[in-house]
Scaffold this active site. Structure first.
Site, PDB file in Angstrom:
ATOM      1  N   HIS A  26       0.804  -1.218   0.000  1.00 29.30           N
ATOM      2  CA  HIS A  26       0.000   0.000   0.000  1.00 29.30           C
ATOM      3  C   HIS A  26       0.841   1.275   0.000  1.00 29.30           C
ATOM      4  O   HIS A  26       0.298   2.370  -0.171  1.00 29.30           O
ATOM      5  CB  HIS A  26      -0.926   0.021   1.216  1.00 29.30           C
ATOM      6  N   ARG A  53       6.895  -5.442   3.361  1.00 26.68           N
ATOM      7  CA  ARG A  53       5.602  -6.043   3.035  1.00 26.68           C
ATOM      8  C   ARG A  53       5.495  -6.009   1.522  1.00 26.68           C
ATOM      9  O   ARG A  53       5.403  -4.932   0.909  1.00 26.68           O
ATOM     10  CB  ARG A  53       4.436  -5.287   3.666  1.00 26.68           C
ATOM     11  N   ASP A  67      16.450  -9.927  -2.492  1.00 27.51           N
ATOM     12  CA  ASP A  67      17.685  -9.617  -3.212  1.00 27.51           C
ATOM     13  C   ASP A  67      18.167  -8.207  -2.892  1.00 27.51           C
ATOM     14  O   ASP A  67      19.373  -7.929  -2.884  1.00 27.51           O
ATOM     15  CB  ASP A  67      17.473  -9.745  -4.726  1.00 27.51           C
ATOM     16  N   GLU A 128      -5.505 -11.580   7.737  1.00 28.03           N
ATOM     17  CA  GLU A 128      -6.312 -10.369   7.527  1.00 28.03           C
ATOM     18  C   GLU A 128      -7.626 -10.628   6.807  1.00 28.03           C
ATOM     19  O   GLU A 128      -8.385  -9.690   6.559  1.00 28.03           O
ATOM     20  CB  GLU A 128      -5.493  -9.336   6.731  1.00 28.03           C
ATOM     21  N   ASP A 154      -8.013  -4.741   7.641  1.00 30.74           N
ATOM     22  CA  ASP A 154      -8.713  -5.736   6.834  1.00 30.74           C
ATOM     23  C   ASP A 154      -9.377  -6.795   7.710  1.00 30.74           C
ATOM     24  O   ASP A 154     -10.454  -7.296   7.366  1.00 30.74           O
ATOM     25  CB  ASP A 154      -7.755  -6.396   5.846  1.00 30.74           C
TER      26      ASP A 154
END
Length: 245
Positions: A26, A53, A67, A128, A154
Site C-alpha cells: 500500500h 511487506r 535480493d 487479515e 482488513d
C-alpha cells in the site's frame, strides 16, 4: 514506511525500533524506493533491520525484496496453509524452496550461502481475511513459516466491520485478535500486529503478541504536527487566505 523518503527512513531507523517495515503493498514505493529504504536503514548503523511487506504472494516481488537486502518479508492475503507454503517456498533457495539465486545486494549481509540465507530470512504470513482467520491454525503449522502478522484494518472488515475500527464489531474483533495470538503461541511461531500507536502496541504485547509495528511515517508526521499546533492553541485547520494562516 509508506513514503519514498530515504532520509526520513534513516531517521526512524535510528530511533531504536527492532525493525522498520517498508510497505510495498500500500505504500508509495517502487522497487527502487524499497532498495533506497533498505540502504537508509542500514546507513542508520543500528541493530534495526528492514522488512518489506511485498505487494503479493508471488515469487517475483518476494525475491526482489530479499535480493535488495530485506531481512524478511511480510506476505499479504494469505488465506490457507497452501498460500503460506508458497510464500515460504518463494523466500527459500532450492531444495527448500524456489527462490532464484541472484542475491545482488543481500549477499553482502545475508548469506550468501543459500542455506545460511534461508536460516536468516524471516517469512511472515498476514492474517487479515475471513479465510485466514478460519485457517489460522493450519497456516501457523506451515513448515518453514517464521510467524504471522495481523492486518487489523482488513481483519476488522473480515469480521463484519463496516470500516476499520467499527465499534459495532469490537467484541468479535478483539476475540479474533486474542485467538490469533494464542494459536501462534501454541504453534511456536511469532505473532505480530500493526498498531496505530504506542499504547495499542503495549497492550497487544501484553496480550501475547511477540512484536508490534507502531503506526507509519505518514501518521507519525501528521500526529506530531497536530500536537505542535495543539500546544500553541491552533487546533483548527487553516486555509490559505485565512488571516490566521
Amino acid at each position: 514506511m509508506v513514503l519514498d523518503a530515504p532520509p526520513a527512513t534513516e531517521r526512524i531507523a535510528r530511533v531504536g525500533y527492532d525493525y522498520v517495515v517498508l510497505d510495498g503493498q500500500h505504500g508509495l514505493l517502487s522497487a527502487r524506493g524499497i532498495l533506497d529504504g533498505l540502504l537508509a536503514i542500514d546507513a542508520a548503523a543500528t541493530d534495526t533491520v528492514g522488512l518489506v511487506r511485498v505487494e503479493a504472494n508471488n515469487a517475483t516481488p518476494i525475491g526482489r525484496a530479499l535480493d535488495a537486502g530485506a531481512a524478511g518479508v511480510i506476505v499479504p492475503l494469505i488465506d490457507t496453509a497452501d498460500d503460506a507454503a508458497r510464500a515460504v517456498a518463494a523466500a527459500r533457495y532450492p531444495p527448500a524452496g524456489i527462490r532464484s539465486y541472484g542475491p545482488t545486494r543481500s549477499g553482502l549481509r545475508i548469506g550468501p550461502t543459500p542455506a545460511d540465507a534461508d536460516a536468516a530470512t524471516v517469512v511472515l504470513a498476514m492474517i487479515e481475511t475471513r479465510s485466514a482467520l478460519e485457517n489460522v491454525a493450519e497456516i501457523c503449522a506451515t513448515p518453514g513459516l517464521d510467524g504471522i502478522y495481523v492486518g487489523p484494518s482488513d481483519l476488522c472488515l473480515a469480521v463484519g466491520g463496516k470500516y476499520p475500527g467499527d465499534p459495532d464489531v469490537a467484541d468479535v474483533f478483539e476475540a479474533a485478535i486474542t485467538r490469533i495470538a494464542k494459536v501462534a503461541a501454541d504453534a511456536g511461531v511469532a505473532a505480530g500486529i500493526h498498531t496505530k500507536n504506542g499504547d495499542t502496541a503495549k497492550r497487544r504485547l501484553s496480550e501475547g503478541y511477540t512484536f508490534a509495528t507502531v503506526s507509519s511515517d505518514l501518521d507519525h508526521l501528521q500526529s506530531i504536527a497536530a500536537d505542535h499546533l495543539a500546544t500553541i492553541g491552533l487546533t483548527n485547520r487553516r486555509e490559505p487566505g485565512d488571516p490566521a494562516y
